[in-house]
Motif scaffolding. Structure first.
Motif, mmCIF file in Angstrom:
data_model
loop_
_atom_site.group_PDB
_atom_site.id
_atom_site.type_symbol
_atom_site.label_atom_id
_atom_site.label_comp_id
_atom_site.label_asym_id
_atom_site.label_seq_id
_atom_site.Cartn_x
_atom_site.Cartn_y
_atom_site.Cartn_z
ATOM 1 N N ALA A 99 0.838 -1.203 0.000
ATOM 2 C CA ALA A 99 0.000 0.000 0.000
ATOM 3 C C ALA A 99 0.875 1.256 0.000
ATOM 4 C CB ALA A 99 -0.937 0.002 1.209
ATOM 5 N N ALA A 100 1.985 1.215 0.730
ATOM 6 C CA ALA A 100 2.904 2.349 0.733
ATOM 7 C C ALA A 100 3.524 2.545 -0.640
ATOM 8 C CB ALA A 100 3.998 2.134 1.783
ATOM 9 N N LEU A 101 3.845 1.441 -1.303
ATOM 10 C CA LEU A 101 4.394 1.533 -2.649
ATOM 11 C C LEU A 101 3.381 2.114 -3.622
ATOM 12 C CD1 LEU A 101 6.310 -1.856 -2.839
ATOM 13 C CD2 LEU A 101 7.340 0.415 -3.082
ATOM 14 N N GLU A 102 2.114 1.744 -3.484
ATOM 15 C CA GLU A 102 1.084 2.304 -4.363
ATOM 16 C C GLU A 102 0.971 3.811 -4.191
ATOM 17 O OE1 GLU A 102 -0.837 1.360 -6.943
ATOM 18 O OE2 GLU A 102 0.594 -0.289 -6.888
ATOM 19 N N LEU A 103 0.996 4.286 -2.931
ATOM 20 C CA LEU A 103 0.938 5.728 -2.699
ATOM 21 C C LEU A 103 2.196 6.399 -3.243
ATOM 22 C CD1 LEU A 103 -0.375 8.247 -1.572
ATOM 23 C CD2 LEU A 103 0.541 7.667 0.686
ATOM 24 N N ALA A 104 3.342 5.772 -3.045
ATOM 25 C CA ALA A 104 4.585 6.345 -3.556
ATOM 26 C C ALA A 104 4.574 6.436 -5.074
ATOM 27 C CB ALA A 104 5.782 5.508 -3.096
ATOM 28 N N ARG A 105 4.063 5.392 -5.741
ATOM 29 C CA ARG A 105 3.947 5.438 -7.202
ATOM 30 C C ARG A 105 3.109 6.631 -7.645
ATOM 31 N NH1 ARG A 105 2.935 -0.327 -6.750
ATOM 32 N NH2 ARG A 105 4.595 -1.571 -7.712
ATOM 33 N N ARG A 106 1.978 6.821 -6.978
ATOM 34 C CA ARG A 106 1.101 7.939 -7.326
ATOM 35 C C ARG A 106 1.806 9.269 -7.109
ATOM 36 N NH1 ARG A 106 -3.942 9.888 -3.643
ATOM 37 N NH2 ARG A 106 -4.403 11.801 -4.781
ATOM 38 N N LEU A 107 2.526 9.422 -5.994
ATOM 39 C CA LEU A 107 3.187 10.692 -5.692
ATOM 40 C C LEU A 107 4.346 10.964 -6.642
ATOM 41 C CD1 LEU A 107 3.143 10.698 -1.790
ATOM 42 C CD2 LEU A 107 1.547 11.781 -3.385
ATOM 43 N N VAL A 108 5.046 9.920 -7.046
ATOM 44 C CA VAL A 108 6.100 10.094 -8.054
ATOM 45 C C VAL A 108 5.488 10.567 -9.362
ATOM 46 C CG1 VAL A 108 7.785 8.863 -9.487
ATOM 47 C CG2 VAL A 108 7.726 8.475 -7.016
ATOM 48 N N LEU A 114 9.622 0.443 -9.948
ATOM 49 C CA LEU A 114 9.834 -0.361 -8.748
ATOM 50 C C LEU A 114 11.030 -1.275 -8.951
ATOM 51 C CD1 LEU A 114 8.901 -1.224 -5.945
ATOM 52 C CD2 LEU A 114 7.307 -2.802 -7.019
ATOM 53 N N VAL A 115 12.048 -1.058 -8.158
ATOM 54 C CA VAL A 115 13.283 -1.842 -8.272
ATOM 55 C C VAL A 115 13.190 -3.132 -7.478
ATOM 56 C CG1 VAL A 115 15.781 -1.824 -7.821
ATOM 57 C CG2 VAL A 115 14.644 0.219 -8.737
ATOM 58 N N GLY A 116 12.469 -3.098 -6.353
ATOM 59 C CA GLY A 116 12.339 -4.290 -5.547
ATOM 60 C C GLY A 116 11.989 -3.957 -4.116
ATOM 61 N N PRO A 117 12.150 -4.916 -3.209
ATOM 62 C CA PRO A 117 11.911 -4.656 -1.790
ATOM 63 C C PRO A 117 12.947 -3.671 -1.242
ATOM 64 C CG PRO A 117 12.913 -6.802 -2.082
ATOM 65 C CD PRO A 117 12.603 -6.288 -3.455
ATOM 66 N N LEU A 118 12.756 -3.291 0.013
ATOM 67 C CA LEU A 118 13.577 -2.227 0.595
ATOM 68 C C LEU A 118 15.071 -2.541 0.534
ATOM 69 C CD1 LEU A 118 13.281 0.529 1.943
ATOM 70 C CD2 LEU A 118 13.122 -0.642 4.154
ATOM 71 N N LYS A 119 15.428 -3.800 0.647
ATOM 72 C CA LYS A 119 16.844 -4.151 0.594
ATOM 73 C C LYS A 119 17.462 -3.821 -0.756
ATOM 74 C CE LYS A 119 16.056 -8.974 -0.736
ATOM 75 N NZ LYS A 119 16.676 -8.854 -2.076
ATOM 76 N N ASP A 120 16.647 -3.746 -1.797
ATOM 77 C CA ASP A 120 17.170 -3.433 -3.122
ATOM 78 C C ASP A 120 17.399 -1.942 -3.344
ATOM 79 O OD1 ASP A 120 17.295 -6.066 -3.826
ATOM 80 O OD2 ASP A 120 15.453 -6.066 -4.995
ATOM 81 N N ALA A 121 17.106 -1.115 -2.333
ATOM 82 C CA ALA A 121 17.395 0.320 -2.434
ATOM 83 C C ALA A 121 18.885 0.577 -2.619
ATOM 84 C CB ALA A 121 16.895 1.047 -1.191
ATOM 85 N N ASP A 122 19.727 -0.376 -2.228
ATOM 86 C CA ASP A 122 21.170 -0.229 -2.459
ATOM 87 C C ASP A 122 21.496 -0.115 -3.940
ATOM 88 O OD1 ASP A 122 21.773 -0.356 0.221
ATOM 89 O OD2 ASP A 122 22.199 -2.505 0.212
#
Length: 242
Positions: A190-199, A208-216
């Motif tokens: 749900a957080a990712l959906e809101l983030a997609r909309r805000l972007v 979307l690159v992946g889960p939080l660990k993939d932020a690296d």
């Protein structure tokens, strides 16, 4: 190849002109309810992205320990922009953008960590060795997503708007297709959906690159940092599914 299923210089005058009105109230034009967004750190990144969100139809509270210093910024943006303290911004936002030097994260955790639990946190911070010292070492050891999650336990973190200089965001927001891609990563759907909309409402295409660990994969210093690419180009560079 990874799946696509997981992917203050204050700007008075904003050099943005915000692309001369390229953003024209996206949230309202599409019939979606405007989001309430709190911003901790109304500097280069926070001022730029927050201003884009206001132009995109959202309600934004920019924050400072001295909110009166933000008067010029919010007056220039109109009635959807407000100024407050960081605590007020956290309480205001259904999403909170953190855009401060990474060395401030322990203090933010102490002061606002409890209030951020359960909130969508758009995490735009980057760790640098010269400025952040031991925190930089921690990020290099554990990853920036895991480190942010340690300091804001219980927050629904999405890493976004950290992968380029704010001037690149200001220059490219709302440009004609293909739009500039913004890599994001997080664990909460749900957080990712809101983030997609805000972007998207800021004038970019989320990838979307992946889960939080993939932020690296798009942290400062990584191969995915510092690019002005379209979404297909970014996916190709990162080895993501089309």
């Amino acid at each position: 190849m990874r799946s696509d299923a997981f992917h203050r210089r204050r700007l008075l005058g904003l050099g943005l002109a915000l692309s001369a009105g390229l953003l024209t109230g996206n949230a309202q034009a599409e019939g979606a309810k405007p989001a309430r967004i709190g911003i901790i750190g109304a500097g280069n990144i926070g001022g730029t992205i927050g201003s884009l969100w206001v132009k995109g139809g959202h309600e934004v509270m920019f924050s400072s320990r001295h909110p009166e210093e933000l008067k010029g910024l919010v007056e220039g943006l109109g009635p959807r922009a407000k100024a407050g303290t960081p605590a007020e911004a956290v309480a205001f936002g259904e999403a909170v953008l953190i855009a401060v030097p990474y060395k401030a994260y322990p203090d933010l955790s102490r002061d606002y960590g409890e209030a951020l639990k359960g909130r969508v946190v758009i995490d735009a911070g980057n760790a640098t060795q010269a400025r952040d010292g031991d925190l930089y070492t921690e990020v290099k050891t554990n990853g920036i997503g895991a480190t942010s999650a340690k300091y804001f336990p219980g927050a629904r973190i999405v890493r976004a708007f950290n992968a380029a200089n704010y001037k690149i965001f200001a220059k490219n927001a709302g440009r004609n297709a293909p739009r500039m891609a913004i890599p994001i990563a997080g664990d909460d759907e749900a957080a990712l959906e809101l983030a997609r909309r805000l972007v998207s409402d800021a004038g970019f295409d989320p990838v979307l690159v992946g889960p939080l660990k993939d932020a690296d994969r798009f942290a400062m210093g990584s191969a995915g940092f510092g690019h002005d690419l379209s979404a297909p180009e970014l996916r190709q560079m990162l080895g993501l599914a089309p």
